[in-house]
Design a protein around this motif. Structure first.
Motif, mmCIF file in Angstrom:
data_model
loop_
_atom_site.group_PDB
_atom_site.id
_atom_site.type_symbol
_atom_site.label_atom_id
_atom_site.label_comp_id
_atom_site.label_asym_id
_atom_site.label_seq_id
_atom_site.Cartn_x
_atom_site.Cartn_y
_atom_site.Cartn_z
ATOM 1 N N UNK A 280 0.790 -1.233 0.000
ATOM 2 C CA UNK A 280 0.000 0.000 0.000
ATOM 3 C C UNK A 280 0.822 1.283 0.000
ATOM 4 N N UNK A 281 2.111 1.185 0.329
ATOM 5 C CA UNK A 281 2.957 2.380 0.261
ATOM 6 C C UNK A 281 3.062 2.905 -1.166
ATOM 7 N N UNK A 326 2.219 -11.069 -11.753
ATOM 8 C CA UNK A 326 1.068 -10.220 -11.449
ATOM 9 C C UNK A 326 -0.161 -11.093 -11.183
ATOM 10 N N UNK A 327 -0.962 -10.704 -10.200
ATOM 11 C CA UNK A 327 -2.287 -11.312 -10.043
ATOM 12 C C UNK A 327 -3.183 -10.769 -11.148
ATOM 13 N N UNK A 328 -4.314 -11.401 -11.427
ATOM 14 C CA UNK A 328 -5.200 -10.891 -12.482
ATOM 15 C C UNK A 328 -5.597 -9.429 -12.274
ATOM 16 N N UNK A 435 -4.949 3.515 -5.744
ATOM 17 C CA UNK A 435 -6.168 3.246 -4.985
ATOM 18 C C UNK A 435 -5.783 3.139 -3.512
ATOM 19 N N UNK A 436 -6.106 4.187 -2.767
ATOM 20 C CA UNK A 436 -5.694 4.255 -1.372
ATOM 21 C C UNK A 436 -6.324 3.127 -0.554
ATOM 22 N N UNK A 437 -5.617 2.716 0.473
ATOM 23 C CA UNK A 437 -6.082 1.603 1.300
ATOM 24 C C UNK A 437 -7.388 1.913 2.015
ATOM 25 N N UNK A 444 -13.141 -3.360 -2.623
ATOM 26 C CA UNK A 444 -12.132 -3.633 -1.603
ATOM 27 C C UNK A 444 -10.854 -4.211 -2.194
ATOM 28 N N UNK A 445 -10.980 -5.044 -3.222
ATOM 29 C CA UNK A 445 -9.785 -5.689 -3.777
ATOM 30 C C UNK A 445 -8.848 -4.693 -4.469
#
Length: 487
Positions: A280-281, A326-328, A435-437, A444-445
């Motif tokens: 998230x940083x 990478x995840x999808x 996309x900020x946490x 949410x994802x």
């Protein structure tokens, strides 16, 4: 380290003893030791030195400056050491304006252009070799025995192609000077004090603006330096990928230190504080604390650049899957940023408006945000009109690049962001999605995912050249590159 100060003038150097450190272990200096230290030293003067590689370029830059301000005395300081704590200083970095016009990178130097005939005579004022007669070279904290040999004034003249004088003579000379004067402020308080009744903020700012705009178009030497910076930066990114397992075991600091090693080995330094933002940083634009965890399954946003020994910096960003794949969802966001960057780079060409690449990239990102349903039923045009995409795109898509990472920063708006691109301009193209946490307006994802891709683009006669193309950008190429480096 001695706390002694260099005397202000050659005369004071003869008259004043060197100040001793308050809590030094030796209570004083015997006359015999002082006399002993004056003699028995070899002559180390260097002869037949060749001019530095950019001497012809710096001469041309000074000529352009002279033509812009006829009949005026122009003063451009390198700057002084800055205290970090107590009696230790930050590493010195010459002011951009001074280095651009002289090629010299030493502290306390000052370039002065004196009106002469239809132009100017340039003189560079520098600290000469340390005085051995008064003990400065071994007693003063900035004496050559402590910090290393300086070039003599004669050597400096040969290297730089500019007549050189003792900088300690300059404040008195400037105090007595008459006629119009301009000074680049903010680097040398002593010079500013000597000129306090001779300059105005408005006139000095005009000088600074001119020198900023002069760097908008790079010459051949500068382009070569920027390519060198990008090549070294690519090696630094490779270094990081090879040690990601060690970063996982420690923190983002391992990434920062790894890249810094490359910068110091292949160049002068990092060109700016490295952004080593994992997880998230990556949604924090200038995350330079670099103290967070590095976790498999998350992304690493690495924004870093090597500064060459001539002070030209790269500015490159790659967003990497820490585990190599990478995840999808990560790939979907990454591909959107890649597509936006492709559109931005395609818009960089001679005759285009500077803003074109930003507009092109922002349109692509907005189209993706609308397609993903993050902006309700608003159209792309309406979102762009209201700037609503900026919640997630945040920043401009690029900036000028050169000796400063945000080069030409005080150029006039009409010459910079409202200007027209021409061959020799070098800029970054760096779209991103963040996309900020804690952003409850997105699924949410998405939260905690940040992606930026940044390259250094040179405008050429027929389009552009990506100076940082050695680093892959497409998602599949990134994965294959990381796999190859990790073995």
């Amino acid at each position: 380290m001695s706390e002694a100060l260099i005397p202000e003038t050659p005369e004071e150097a003869e008259a004043e003893p060197i100040k001793q450190r308050k809590n030094g272990l030796y209570p004083g200096i015997s006359d015999e030791l002082a006399e002993n230290m004056k003699s028995g030293w070899a002559d180390t003067e260097l002869h037949g030195l060749e001019p530095i590689a950019q001497a012809a370029h710096t001469a041309a830059r000074r000529a352009a400056l002279s033509a812009r301000f006829p009949g005026e005395r122009l003063v451009i300081p390198a700057g002084n050491l800055k205290t970090r704590s107590n009696d230790t200083e930050y590493a010195f970095r010459a002011s951009t304006e001074y280095a651009y016009l002289t090629g010299d990178l030493t502290q306390d130097g000052v370039l002065v252009l004196e009106p002469a005939g239809d132009g100017h005579e340039a003189t560079i004022y520098l600290l000469p070799r340390s005085d051995r007669e008064n003990g400065e070279f071994w007693l003063d904290g900035q004496g050559e025995l402590w910090v290393g040999r300086r070039h003599s004034l004669t050597e400096a003249e040969q290297l730089l192609g500019i007549p050189a004088k003792d900088v300690r003579e300059l404040p008195a000379a400037l105090t007595e000077a008459t006629g119009p004067v301009r000074n680049v402020r903010g680097h040398d308080a002593g010079i500013e004090a000597a000129l306090t009744d001779k300059v105005t903020a408005e006139r000095d700012e005009e000088l600074r603006v001119f020198l900023s705009e002069a760097r908008l178009v790079k010459d051949d030497f500068e382009i070569a330096e920027l390519q060198k910076a990008c090549d070294a930066t690519a090696r630094g990114f490779e270094d990081v990928v090879k040690v990601l397992d060690k970063a996982e075991a420690t923190s983002e600091r391992y990434i920062e230190g790894t890249f810094f090693l490359r910068a110091r080995v292949d160049g002068n330094d990092i060109g700016y504080g490295s952004i080593c933002a994992a997880g998230p940083h990556a949604t924090t634009l200038h995350w330079v604390r670099n103290d967070g965890p590095v976790r498999p399954g998350e992304l690493l946003l690495l924004d870093a650049g090597v500064e060459t020994t001539e002070l030209y910096t790269a500015d490159v960003t790659r967003t990497l899957p820490i585990n190599g794949t990478f995840s999808p969802l990560q790939r979907k966001i990454y591909d959107a940023v890649y597509e936006a960057q492709e559109a931005g780079i395609a818009a960089v060409k001679p005759g285009a408006a500077f803003r074109d690449f930003h507009d092109a990239a922002q349109r692509v990102l907005t189209e993706k945000l609308v397609e993903w349903g993050l902006l309700g039923d608003l159209t792309v045009e309406k979102v762009l009109e209201l700037g609503l995409q900026r919640r997630w795109t945040l920043h401009g898509t690029g900036h000028m690049l050169g000796m400063d990472v945000h080069d030409c920063a005080v150029a006039r708006t009409e010459s910079y962001v409202n200007g027209i691109l021409e061959p020799g301009v070098c800029l970054t193209v760096e779209p991103g999605l963040y996309f900020q946490a804690d952003d409850l307006t997105v699924p949410e994802e998405y939260r905690g995912i940040g992606v930026r891709i940044e390259d250094d683009i040179l405008v050429t006669e027929d389009g552009n050249r990506n100076l940082s193309a050695a680093l892959p950008r497409r998602a599949d190429e990134v994965e294959a590159w990381m796999a190859g480096l990790k073995g």
